[in-house]
Structure formats: structure tokens, C-alpha cells
Scaffold this motif. Structure first.
Motif, PDB file in Angstrom:
ATOM      1  N   ASN A 275       0.841  -1.188   0.000  1.00  0.00           N
ATOM      2  CA  ASN A 275       0.000   0.000   0.000  1.00  0.00           C
ATOM      3  C   ASN A 275       0.868   1.225   0.000  1.00  0.00           C
ATOM      4  O   ASN A 275       0.397   2.332   0.211  1.00  0.00           O
ATOM      5  N   ASP A 276       2.171   1.022  -0.201  1.00  0.00           N
ATOM      6  CA  ASP A 276       3.107   2.105   0.031  1.00  0.00           C
ATOM      7  C   ASP A 276       3.326   2.937  -1.203  1.00  0.00           C
ATOM      8  O   ASP A 276       4.254   3.716  -1.258  1.00  0.00           O
ATOM      9  N   LEU A 277       2.474   2.778  -2.221  1.00  0.00           N
ATOM     10  CA  LEU A 277       2.748   3.432  -3.489  1.00  0.00           C
ATOM     11  C   LEU A 277       2.250   4.854  -3.516  1.00  0.00           C
ATOM     12  O   LEU A 277       2.531   5.609  -4.409  1.00  0.00           O
ATOM     13  N   GLY A 278       1.487   5.185  -2.624  1.00  0.00           N
ATOM     14  CA  GLY A 278       1.166   6.484  -2.041  1.00  0.00           C
ATOM     15  C   GLY A 278       0.680   7.633  -2.873  1.00  0.00           C
ATOM     16  O   GLY A 278       1.073   7.871  -3.984  1.00  0.00           O
TER      17      GLY A 278
ATOM     18  N   GLY B   3       8.851   5.625 -15.216  1.00  0.00           N
ATOM     19  CA  GLY B   3       8.857   5.994 -13.802  1.00  0.00           C
ATOM     20  C   GLY B   3       7.622   6.749 -13.350  1.00  0.00           C
ATOM     21  O   GLY B   3       7.548   7.202 -12.206  1.00  0.00           O
ATOM     22  N   ARG B   4       6.616   6.879 -14.242  1.00  0.00           N
ATOM     23  CA  ARG B   4       5.442   7.641 -13.840  1.00  0.00           C
ATOM     24  C   ARG B   4       4.472   6.805 -13.022  1.00  0.00           C
ATOM     25  O   ARG B   4       3.597   7.329 -12.357  1.00  0.00           O
ATOM     26  N   GLN B   5       4.571   5.494 -13.103  1.00  0.00           N
ATOM     27  CA  GLN B   5       3.844   4.638 -12.169  1.00  0.00           C
ATOM     28  C   GLN B   5       4.868   3.835 -11.386  1.00  0.00           C
ATOM     29  O   GLN B   5       5.963   3.564 -11.865  1.00  0.00           O
ATOM     30  N   LYS B   6       4.483   3.442 -10.177  1.00  0.00           N
ATOM     31  CA  LYS B   6       5.437   2.807  -9.264  1.00  0.00           C
ATOM     32  C   LYS B   6       5.162   1.318  -9.134  1.00  0.00           C
ATOM     33  O   LYS B   6       4.194   0.788  -9.670  1.00  0.00           O
ATOM     34  N   TYR B   7       6.036   0.680  -8.396  1.00  0.00           N
ATOM     35  CA  TYR B   7       5.831  -0.702  -7.979  1.00  0.00           C
ATOM     36  C   TYR B   7       6.171  -0.750  -6.496  1.00  0.00           C
ATOM     37  O   TYR B   7       6.750   0.201  -5.958  1.00  0.00           O
ATOM     38  N   SER B   8       5.825  -1.830  -5.846  1.00  0.00           N
ATOM     39  CA  SER B   8       6.009  -1.901  -4.402  1.00  0.00           C
ATOM     40  C   SER B   8       7.468  -1.682  -4.021  1.00  0.00           C
ATOM     41  O   SER B   8       8.377  -2.289  -4.577  1.00  0.00           O
ATOM     42  N   SER B   9       7.669  -0.823  -3.048  1.00  0.00           N
ATOM     43  CA  SER B   9       9.025  -0.415  -2.667  1.00  0.00           C
ATOM     44  C   SER B   9       9.876  -1.571  -2.168  1.00  0.00           C
ATOM     45  O   SER B   9      11.101  -1.507  -2.208  1.00  0.00           O
ATOM     46  N   ILE B  10       9.236  -2.644  -1.708  1.00  0.00           N
ATOM     47  CA  ILE B  10       9.992  -3.755  -1.124  1.00  0.00           C
ATOM     48  C   ILE B  10      10.976  -4.349  -2.128  1.00  0.00           C
ATOM     49  O   ILE B  10      12.025  -4.873  -1.749  1.00  0.00           O
TER      50      ILE B  10
END
Lengths: 238, 96, 370
Positions: free
Chosen positions: C4-7, C159-166
Motif C-alpha cells: 500500500n506504500d505506493l502512495g 517511472g510515472r507509475q510505481k511498484y512496491s518499494s519492497i
């Protein structure tokens, strides 16, 4: 130089090493395939090859009767003790080379397994019976891509032809033990090349030695990476 | 607008065994029907035996859903994925 | 999804390390596959109930119908009218979940070639293959919302959409593969099972399929750690070191604390998000504590203890400033993960183009033959 009559152990080792080295090369494509659907397809083939390798090497260890299991054989032999054909170990970072290897090598594996599936060794026949069905998919995959790359763009055609030319010499070794298989192999492979608008290379240079443990320089690197962790913890369970 | 370099979208229908009918299981991208079928086998059936697969170009599907609330109130046949506006990513929008 | 960290930008602004907040008591840990099966039944039952009565023309009636659908736990399907914000939120959430699956293949794929036994090699290959498949299911679900796969791939690569930081952390040892299976997949499951009840049909169905396939992933990671923890001294140390490095980043996967998650309410109302970050994080901690005991490994939190009042474990929060930095792009592996993905995409272009060219030639030939 190939020996006369191979023992069952030698045969199982050769088949198992063929599959294991192919699996190791294919596993290296994970996260690198040209499209995500292809990542799934190549991983599938890698898993098939690895599954066959495990069954074959496990059986080999039993036949040898010296207490070596599939992992002891996979992780504790040097490249001089490996019995795979050279074709399997060729570096294939070019997708065209990978495609050529899949077509040529898996077509050979399919013929081999088909013959063994009807052989006198029941356990080997069972392993081969399963593997031959999987081989059909592998050959099909190689053929589909050979045709698309060969008859795609001018650039892909050039790359695929170069790959076929590069890999072809290594196919001769495959038939050293059973030369009669080559005709059937050609009848699979030649129409695919023709359909791909690719020319079938002339027979000439024929490197060999894999069945006797004399490999290309590539195998030592492949095995070093594969074996490093296992060797770092002798006797450990994973 | 679809990019001419893009692999088109295919809808996948699978019949797990005889006696059942094909059901829609999802979609995938492939350059042509042959690869679509093979990709579908890998992705949606994990090569189970006895499974029948249909792949259909998404563009070829004609759709109508009378109980769904269609913004244009048009019960006539229409495309599968239809939205009043096409998704456009504003340039430079952070975390979009 | 994986995290849920994609914020939202607002949620990430001004984060600082926060003390743990007491979380509401959660349900006791149910068998997760049972929950997936229950979600699947609920989906079928909702469909069998009488349809919500459609209203007349006009946006207000459309919105009322949409709200009634969601309220009744019915599924929104691709051809339904939906608020644009609902659609945009879903596209982003589903796409970022898909990107997470694809990028997540890299840290684990890192150990395929070096797996210490053939059996472990096979299991890991199967797991990474599953992740590719899950990414594809999710891209397919996102496409039903009117966005093309090529666009989504471009959003990731640019890089305009993210993926889980883990997945911006490195897998330094074989034990990391175990830790990822136990902790990261564990956290993912806690996040994902509720999504099987998400209001959007294609996403809910994709999640049911994914959760069913994923049941073995976490167990495999756990088994790796268990074997290591009961192995040689060097193996046990390897396992503990991996847990020490992956514990807090796994906690951070649930995103910022609820107090900082300003945009969750809409997602909750739309039944896209079913539980808060803190609720899920608490559920995860409570799940892991007994599992760690069985492993014989220590969770690196000296303040971890049972709290009768909250009916769960009190625990130390992860460093949210670190989470923020990793999301911004300064984690150990962000640049490497993106470079790897971009390279694979760029190097594969000639192959994809060849396939398109061949398909065009085939169509032309068939047209001539017809």
C-alpha cells in the motif's frame, strides 16, 4: 572420441546433463525475455528440462550405486565430468541463438526420448515417455520463433540466419552415438528453416567432445555460478 | 490508438474438460493467433491436458449487456471495453 | 496488492518516524485459502441476487446506480458507467500491482542460477514464473478499464507509475529468498486476500485466481528458512541475517500509518480498499510472531510483546522516512531494477517487431489465398 557401448550410467548422465545445462541456460532468461508472455513460456521449458534432469540424474546415481544423488551429481562434478553435448552449453544471450538452440536441440531430445520410451529399461521408458511429450512443446516453440524471426523483418532475418549459421556446426555431435537419428532430425528441422526463408547451412566444421568431458570454455563458467553456493556449504541440507 | 508495433489483445476462453462449456478466463497479448493459443496454454491452463482453448481477437468480440448500466443507453451490440473517455496520462503528473 | 506504500503525494509529504499507534483488534487468523474460497462464493452469490434497479438517464441517476451496486456488494463490470475517479484509481492500483509482480521477479530471479539444490531451483523457477503470470493477469484486468498494455508498460518504464518499494532491496544471500517468501509474500497475502472482494469484477476475479496460485509461495519461503534455521551454524546465521534485513521493510509494505493516508476513505467507500494500512500491518505482525517461534529465529524488535488491551502484539514501527526515500527512488536497487526492465524491453524490441511483421505478412497471404 566416443566410446563403443555406453553403460546405462553413461547414457543417463549424458541425457541428464543435456537437460540440466539447457535448464540452466533457459533459467538465465527469466526477467529478460523480449515480452512478458515469453518469460512465462521460457520458464515453462526450463522447468520441463529441469524436471527431466532431476529424474535422469537421480536414476543415474542409483545405477552407479556409489551413494550420489541428483544434487551430488549436479553440484559436485567439474566440467570435465559433465557429459552434455556442446550445443546445450553455448551462450545464448541473443534471442535468435536461443531460438536456434531450442529448435535444433529439442528436436534431437524428442527423437532420443521417443526411442527410449519404447526401450527395455522400464524406468527410463517412463521418464522418456513423459519427456517426449514436453519435447514436442519445446520444438514447437523453437519452430514458431524460427519462422517469425526468419520471416519477420529484414533485421530479424539477418540475425536469425547468423544464429543458425553459428549453431549449426554443434548439431553434428548430437548424432555421434546414433547416426541413424539424423535423417529424422533433418526432416523436422529443414522444413522449419525453409518456411522461415532461412538457408540451411552446409555441413562442415563439426566440434565435439562433450560426451567425453571436453567442453567449450563456457561450461566452466556456467557450472561455477550454478555450484558456488552448494560447494560453499559442504554436506548442508537445503 | 493502438500502436502498429503493439501485439494485439486476445480474449481467452477455456473449457477445462469435456461436458463443460468454454468460459472466459482473461486476456493476453500475442502477435498472431498461433502464438495467442500457445501463450494461453501457458498462462491460463499451465499445460493441463484435455483442456480446450479458444482465443479471439478482442477487436472481434461484439458485446451487449442489457443489465449493465451503459452510459449511452444503447442496447445494441458494441465493443467489449468501451469508455466515454480514453485514459490519458497527463504529462508530468507525479505518482499518477 | 504487494504494497500500500505506493502512495498519494499528500500521504507521503512530511512523513517522519512515528511511534506505533494502537490498532483495533482484528479477526483471529483464518485460514487464508478459506477466505479466498469465501470471496469466490460471495462473488457468485452476489451475481445471483436480483439486480439493482437501473435508474433513468442523467449523471445523477448513473452515480446513484453505481453507488447502489457497490453498496449491495455487487460487482462493477467493464461496461458499467463509473465515476472517472474510481476508474483512474483502479487503473493506477491494478497497474502498480502488476508492475510489482513483474519487478518482483528480479530479486528472486537473482538466485535461480545459484539455487543450492535442484529441487530448490525448480521451486524458485516455478514461483518466479507464477509472478510473471500474475503480472499478466493484472495487466489484463487493468486493460478492461480502457488503457492499453503498451501504455501501462510505458508508465512503468518512464517511472510515472510505481511498484512496491519492497523490491528495491537486494537479495544478498539464499536466505533472502526464504525471508521474501515468509515475510514479503506473507504481507502480500494479507493485502491481497481482501482484494478478492474488491468491487471491480475483473480485479476481484484476477485476485481470486492469483491467491489460489500463491498459496504455496509463502510456505516455500518459510520452509527454506526453517531448513536453514535448523541446519549448520553458518546457515542459521544466514537465515537470521536475512530476517534482520527484511523485517522492517516488510512492515513498511503496508504503507504509511492511517493518520497519514489521507486518500484511503474514497477507496474504502468504493470497496477497492477493504481494510486500513494499520489494520493490515497489525494482522501481519500477529501472524508472524508464532511463525518466528516455530522457525527458531528472532524478529529484530526488542519492543515486540503481546498487548492484552489491543488484543494483538505491540511492535516498533518501521522507519517511514526510509520508506519515503525508497519510494522517491533512492532505495538500494531502484535504479538497477528499472535499468534491468528497460534493457529487457529495449533489447526485445527487434523480436516483438519481427513477430508483428510476420503476422502482417501472414494476413496479407491469407487475404490473397481467400
Amino acid at each position: 572420441m566416443t566410446s563403443g557401448t555406453a553403460t546405462t550410467f553413461d547414457l543417463l548422465l549424458a541425457l541428464g546433463d543435456d537437460a540440466l545445462v539447457m535448464a540452466q541456460r533457459l533459467g538465465g532468461w527469466c526477467t529478460r525475455a523480449p515480452e512478458m508472455e515469453e518469460d512465462v513460456a521460457l520458464a515453462n521449458i526450463a522447468l520441463d528440462q529441469l524436471g527431466a534432469a532431476r529424474l535422469l540424474l537421480g536414476y543415474a546415481g542409483e545405477v552407479e550405486g556409489a551413494g550420489r544423488d541428483e544434487d551430488a551429481l549436479a553440484f559436485l562434478r567439474t566440467d570435465r565430468e559433465y557429459r552434455n553435448a556442446l550445443l546445450a552449453e553455448l551462450p545464448d544471450e541473443d534471442f535468435a541463438v536461443l531460438t536456434a538452440k531450442l529448435l535444433f536441440f529439442c528436436a534431437f531430445q524428442r527423437l532420443r526420448y521417443a526411442r527410449l520410451a519404447g526401450g527395455p529399461d522400464e524406468r527410463l521408458a517412463a521418464i522418456a515417455g513423459k519427456a517426449v511429450k514436453e519435447s514436442a512443446y519445446h520444438v514447437d516453440h523453437g519452430a514458431q520463433w524460427t519462422v517469425r524471426l526468419g520471416d519477420g523483418t529484414a533485421g530479424s532475418h539477418a540475425r536469425m540466419q547468423a544464429a543458425v549459421d553459428e549453431v549449426w556446426p554443434y548439431t553434428h555431435e548430437l548424432f555421434d552415438d546414433e547416426p541413424e537419428l539424423r535423417a529424422a532430425w533433418l526432416s523436422t528441422v529443414e522444413p522449419v528453416l525453409a518456411g522461415a526463408t532461412l538457408s540451411r547451412p552446409a555441413d562442415g566444421w563439426a566440434p565435439r567432445g562433450g560426451r567425453d568431458g571436453r567442453h567449450t570454455e563456457a561450461l566452466a563458467y556456467l557450472l561455477a555460478e550454478m555450484q558456488v553456493l552448494h560447494r560453499a556449504h559442504p554436506g548442508a541440507t537445503w | 490508438m493502438p500502436d502498429s508495433r503493439e501485439w494485439p489483445l486476445w480474449e481467452v476462453f477455456v473449457r477445462p474438460r469435456r461436458g463443460l462449456s468454454h468460459t472466459h478466463v482473461g486476456s493476453l497479448h500475442a502477435p498472431d493467433a498461433g502464438m495467442a493459443l500457445r501463450n494461453a496454454r501457458d498462462l491460463y491452463t499451465r499445460r493441463q491436458e484435455g483442456v480446450s482453448i479458444w482465443v479471439v481477437p478482442a477487436a472481434a468480440v461484439t458485446a451487449s449487456s442489457p443489465d449493465e448500466k451503459d452510459a449511452f443507453f444503447d442496447p445494441a451490440a458494441d465493443k467489449v471495453y468501451r469508455h466515454p473517455t480514453f485514459y490519458v496520462v497527463p504529462e508530468g503528473a507525479p505518482h499518477l | 496488492m504487494y504494497g500500500n506504500d505506493l502512495g498519494e503525494p499528500e500521504a507521503l509529504a512530511g512523513l517522519a518516524a512515528l511511534a506505533g499507534q494502537p490498532a483495533p483488534a482484528t479477526d483471529g487468523p483464518a485460514h487464508l485459502l478459506d477466505e479466498v474460497a469465501a470471496a469466490e462464493r460471495a462473488l457468485a452469490e452476489a451475481g445471483a441476487r436480483p439486480a439493482v434497479a437501473p435508474g433513468g438517464p442523467g449523471d445523477d441517476e448513473l452515480l446513484a446506480y453505481f453507488d447502489a451496486l457497490v453498496e449491495a456488494d455487487q460487482k462493477v463490470e467493464p461496461r458499467d458507467w463509473m465515476p472517472d475517479a474510481y476508474r483512474q484509481t483502479l487503473i493506477r492500483q491494478i497497474a502498480q500491482h502488476a508492475h510489482s509482480e513483474i519487478i518482483g521477479m528480479q530479486p528472486e530471479g537473482n538466485w535461480i542460477s545459484r539455487a543450492p539444490s535442484l529441487k530448490r531451483k525448480a521451486i524458485l523457477l516455478a514461483k518466479v514464473q507464477d509472478e510473471a503470470g500474475h503480472g499478466l493477469y493484472l495487466y489484463a484486468a487493468a486493460e478492461t478499464l480502457g488503457v492499453s498494455r503498451d501504455t501501462l508498460v510505458d508508465l512503468l518504464l518512464s517511472g510515472r507509475q510505481k511498484y512496491s518499494s519492497i523490491f528495491n532491496y537486494p537479495t544478498l544471500t539464499w536466505a533472502d529468498i526464504g525471508a521474501i517468501g515468509w515475510l514479503v509474500d506473507g504481507a502480500a497475502i494479507v493485502n491481497q486476500v481482501p482484494l478478492c472482494r474488491c468491487s471491480y469484477g475483473p480485479y476481484a476475479r484476477a485476485m481470486i485466481r492469483i491467491c489460489k496460485e500463491e498459496s504455496f509461495h509463502q510456505r516455500q519461503g518459510y520452509e527454506i528458512l526453517h531448513t536453514l534455521a535448523h541446519g549448520t551454524g553458518a546457515q542459521k546465521a544466514m537465515a537470521q541475517d536475512a530476517v534482520d534485513r527484511w523485517w522492517y521493510p516488510s512492515l513498511a509494505m503496508f504503507g504509511p500509518p492511517d493518520a497519514e493516508s489521507t486518500h484511503s476513505e474514497k477507496s474504502m467507500a468504493w470497496r477497492i480498499k477493504r481494510f486500513s494500512n494499520d489494520e493490515l500491518r497489525q494482522r501481519f505482525v500477529d501472524m508472524c510472531v508464532p511463525q518466528a517461534e516455530v522457525l527458531g529465529l528472532t524478529i529484530p524488535d526488542p519492543d515486540l510483546r503481546w498487548d492484552d488491551e489491543r488484543g494483538g502484539h505491540a511492535y516498533s514501527q518501521p522507519d517511514y522516512a526510509e520508506l519515503f526515500a525508497v519510494i522517491k527512488g533512492d532505495g538500494p536497487c531502484n535504479r538497477q531494477r528499472m535499468a534491468h526492465r528497460r534493457a529487457a524491453h529495449a533489447e526485445g524490441a527487434w523480436v516483438r517487431e519481427a513477430a508483428v511483421a510476420y503476422a502482417a505478412k501472414q494476413s496479407a497471404r491469407e487475404a490473397v489465398d481467400a
